[in-house]
Design an enzyme around this catalytic site. Structure first.
Site, PDB file in Angstrom:
ATOM      1  CG  HIS A 139     -86.234 -21.674 -10.610  1.00  0.00           C
ATOM      2  ND1 HIS A 139     -86.639 -22.858 -10.053  1.00  0.00           N
ATOM      3  CD2 HIS A 139     -86.368 -21.842 -11.943  1.00  0.00           C
ATOM      4  CE1 HIS A 139     -87.017 -23.688 -10.992  1.00  0.00           C
ATOM      5  NE2 HIS A 139     -86.869 -23.099 -12.147  1.00  0.00           N
ATOM      6  CG  ASP A 541     -67.770 -18.224  -2.681  1.00  0.00           C
ATOM      7  OD1 ASP A 541     -67.270 -17.662  -3.656  1.00  0.00           O
ATOM      8  OD2 ASP A 541     -68.949 -18.068  -2.348  1.00  0.00           O
TER       9      ASP A 541
END
Length: 881
Positions: A139, A541
């Site tokens: 978070h 990625d």
């Protein structure tokens, strides 16, 4: 030109005025007038279509060091208040305010599906079996501090109160006064987190999202789903149904994060149980006040004996056990020996008495009471369970291989790492089929292997309800999965945990279908997984590796093939989407993304990561969370029961043709151009991002390394800060240019019309191009680059960005970007006079920061102001990464 909704515009104006009043009272002369002059200059410069921004630059260049911080803070704070107003307006829409962003209701979607030929029986079955799981990740990639977020939440409450038409003047004044106090408090609160949060702090953040929002939102949403399902099919949601699940990586994700250890994970499991016991205790105390009835079924009387208030009797026992459970968890967190007798550990121990009370009330004709707060607590119990949140574990494949290799070596069985994949598989299956323990009693493993095994032991001690998935990053072969199962079994695991390979890079995505087919070929494994498999698709990625266009197509094809392979082996596949909040990390409007998935890939189950500031934007307030849950649920149900058509073969060929060109173009710049890395490091604030205490995880997977070792969040963050937005369009520019030259635009328009996947991609590209700004990117280059070769590269990239915009407009047959999204376009225009000064200041501050570092010391005011510009631009762009 579309304007902001009048109510939203009024809220933005009111909050801006309150901020102005707070600034006027700021110690230091002429601060307010100076800020207003800068804002006016920014607006004037924006009105000049080819303006140089010179007036604004001159003003900012004259700022004294002691003026830097209040100016940057003022613009940052206004952008946060604008976000707050927009977020509140998103909830207000549910109360009769018209907007183009209206979330379609469950009932409307159910009716459309029935009209389309879905039977009420099938609709009910699909909804009852639905599995949507949100996985909260790290978070604090959220820039704003928690203390400020809490103030912003209370400001939203004030706006809601002011929306009432029946307020007395005194009541209205009182609320306005409180709102003014909160804005002043925010202005006088340091917005920058100075200490990096620990992994446990992150986990507490996740728990706070549940306590402050989802705890109220979830039963409210399920009540709405129950009513809509009843209306559409004649049957409501089953009592034990849990279509929504909440999981977390906070405290479990150790991939590249040395700060997440087995001790941290154990503590997070215990803190979850402590928080759950505390929340349920509040529910039970409220229920005891409610359920004062004396009528009861024989089944309940057997448990309650001759008690005059049988429901209160049963609930009193639950209350005592919850208190014991909370005390036990607290003592365990503190490392004290704790008595576990009588605690609530298995979910059934808690749901059983609650459902007994429910059945009794229904049997006595008291359905109205049964379906009140008691039902809400039962729904919470089936969703959150006693662990509160399902913790995922994530670790890199090589760490498990090393652990098995050390065992094999100690036992004198050979060199595991040098074995072929077939040899590894044969060995692992043989050990898994055997009954003897593999780990010797007196074995002393190396420290990294000891940590892997200790983590597995912590996991093995949990109940199934406490565990999400064991995610293996950089997975590529069956032995990666089998080795984890073996390590868990050796650590005492008694039941099959979901073990999930994560396919991240372009090569991994392309190899994923064959890898999973090879795994399904292992008979032992097919029995282990019991016909259900989860596979994680990495968006961040793969985009960094191959560019956004190629990555999107590779992800789509991988999902298609994985779905096909699973069906061949009779396995129900759940795809776990590792999306970020930004387009460069696979983000974008959730419903469009889900409805553009390959047909058959959303088969009643869907798992997705929610990270950073997106958690606040989607789930930060209860009504906002209900809206988000509705949006996801309708999209998953629709994608399951009315999936999009398969793409035409000619469209596939066109995508292959486009991505072949986009991939080469992207890698030619990012991998092959020797000037690219120096350009990236010098023109963006990438090197300064480490100054922001964003999260417990390092920005790089390795302490040393180039762009390839940089995590996706700072990669995206850095380009967003200077508005080149490169990861989201580089490669697409060349592909669209080639398509135009080759007269393929008519085919692309046909694909946009008939293929949701391609339409969504084009819309997301348009959105990110609208956030790009050539003038600002150019200013960063002028300020921060000395090398002529790097300037030449910058000029070329900006020309390519301009070309990409022109080709996209040509493809969509538009004059301007965002013609179909006028509200979003206007929102960007409203923000520009506040983000522009922050950009120009950031470029200047980066220059000062680097020059000061060269001399050995950076002035504190410069560093603090630089951090505030990063936070403010992130607020203005509505994303960090």
């Amino acid at each position: 030109m579309t304007e902001l909704h009048p109510d939203l515009r009024e809220n933005v104006r009111m909050l801006g005025e309150l901020l102005g009043q707070s600034i006027r009272r700021y110690p230091g002369q002429d601060c307010y007038e100076l800020i207003e002059e800068i804002r006016a200059a920014a607006k004037a410069d924006r009105r000049q279509e080819s303006g140089s921004g010179q007036r604004l630059v001159n003003l900012l260049g004259k700022l004294r060091d002691d003026e830097l911080l209040p100016v940057t803070r003022a613009f940052n704070q206004f952008l946060n208040l604008a976000n707050l107003a927009e977020q509140y307006h998103g909830i207000r829409r549910k109360r009769g305010h018209q907007s183009d962003l209206m979330v379609e209701s469950l009932g409307e979607v159910f009716d459309r599906l029935k009209t389309g030929g879905v039977s009420p029986e099938e609709l009910h079955q699909r909804v009852a079996d639905l599995r949507i799981e949100f996985v909260l990740t790290a978070h604090p990639t959220e820039v704003a501090r928690r203390t400020l977020i809490m103030k912003y939440d209370e400001m939203s409450d004030c706006l809601a109160q002011l929306d009432h038409d029946d307020l007395m003047p005194a009541e209205s004044d009182e609320i306005a006064c409180r709102l003014s106090q909160l804005v002043t408090e925010a202005w006088h609160t340091d917005e920058i987190r100075h200490e990096r949060p620990t992994a446990v702090d992150e986990a507490k953040w996740g728990f706070a999202v549940i306590e402050n929002s989802l705890w109220q939102a979830l039963p409210q949403f399920l009540r709405s789903l129950d009513t809509s399902l009843q209306g559409a099919t004649g049957k409501g949601l089953p009592l034990q149904a849990s279509p929504i699940r909440i999981a977390s990586w906070m405290g479990g994700d150790r991939d590249g994060n040395p700060n997440v250890t087995h001790k941290v994970t154990r503590k997070v499991f215990l803190l979850g149980r402590w928080m759950a016991a505390d929340l349920y205790l509040r529910d039970i105390q409220a229920l005891r006040a409610e359920l004062s009835m004396w009528q009861a079924s024989d089944e309940l009387k057997k448990v309650a004996g001759d008690s005059r208030e049988p429901y209160r009797h049963v609930l009193a026992e639950l209350r005592e056990r919850l208190i014991k459970t909370r005390d036990w968890a607290e003592a365990s967190v503190n490392g004290d020996p704790a008595d576990a007798a009588g605690i609530l550990f298995e979910n059934e121990d808690f749901t059983g008495p609650l459902e007994l009370c429910y059945r009794s009330l229904v049997a006595c004709g008291l359905e109205t009471i049964a379906n009140g707060p008691l039902l809400d607590t039962i729904r919470r119990a089936h969703t959150f369970g006693l662990p509160l949140i399902r913790l995922d574990i994530r670790q890199e494949a090589s760490r498990h291989a090393e652990a098995v290799a050390e065992m094999v070596d100690y036992l004198g069985l050979g060199d595991y790492l040098s074995w072929s994949e077939q040899e590894r598989q044969a060995f692992l299956v043989r050990e898994l089929q055997g009954r003897r323990p593999m780990v010797p009693r007196n074995w002393e493993p190396s420290e990294p292997v000891r940590e892997v095994l200790a983590t597995c032991e912590v996991v093995a001690q949990q109940t199934p309800q406490a565990l999400g998935s064991y995610v293996i990053s950089m997975a590529s072969k069956p032995s990666d999965v089998l080795s984890v199962i073996l390590l868990l079994r050796e650590s005492g695991m008694k039941y099959p945990m979901r073990v999930v390979p994560l396919f991240e890079t372009l090569d991994d995505l392309r190899g994923a279908p064959d890898s999973m087919a090879a795994l399904y070929e292992v008979e032992w494994y097919r029995e282990y997984c019991q016909g259900r498999q989860e596979v994680m698709i990495g968006y961040s990625d793969s985009s960094k590796d191959a560019g956004q266009l190629m990555a999107a197509w590779a992800q789509y094809q991988a999902q298609e093939k994985l779905t096909h392979v699973a069906s061949q082996y009779g396995v129900h596949l759940t795809l776990f989407h590792g999306r970020g909040g930004t387009v460069g990390r696979g983000g974008g409007p959730a419903n469009r993304a889900i409805l553009s998935q390959p047909p058959g890939s959303v088969n009643g189950s869907f798992r997705i990561t929610e990270q950073g500031e997106m958690i606040r934007f989607k789930f930060g307030l209860p009504r906002l969370a209900v809206q988000s849950l509705t949006l996801y649920t309708t999209a998953v149900i629709e994608a399951t029961l009315a999936p999009p058509p398969k793409p035409e073969d000619s469209w596939r060929e066109t995508m292959d043709w486009l991505t072949e060109r986009s991939l080469k173009a992207y890698r030619d710049v990012v991998r092959e151009n020797p000037d690219f890395v120096p350009y990236f490091r010098q023109v963006t604030p990438e090197q300064a991002l480490g100054k922001l205490a964003l999260g417990s995880r390092p920005a790089r997977r390795k302490a040393t390394g180039g762009v390839e070792s940089l995590r996706a969040i700072p990669w995206i963050f850095a380009w967003t800060q200077m508005r080149l937005m490169l990861p989201s369009w580089l490669g697409s520019d060349v592909a669209l240019e080639a398509a135009a030259r080759d007269n393929r635009l008519p085919v692309l328009r046909e694909m946009m019309q008939g293929w949701p996947f391609f339409r969504t991609y084009v819309d997301m590209l348009e959105m990110v191009l609208a956030k790009a700004d050539l003038r600002i990117a150019s200013y960063y280059e002028q300020t921060l680059l000395d090398d002529d070769r790097l300037k030449t590269l910058g000029e070329s990239l900006r020309a390519r960005l301009q070309g990409c915009i022109q080709r996209l407009l040509e493809l969509k047959e538009q004059k301007d970007l965002l013609e179909d999204e006028p509200v979003f376009a206007h929102s960007m225009r409203v923000r520009n006079p506040y983000t522009d000064p922050l950009h120009y200041l950031q470029a200047e501050l980066l220059k000062r920061d680097r020059e000061s570092e060269g001399k050995g010391e950076v002035p504190e005011l410069v560093e603090r102001a630089l951090k505030v510009t990063m936070a403010g631009i992130a607020a203005g762009m509505r994303n960090t990464g």
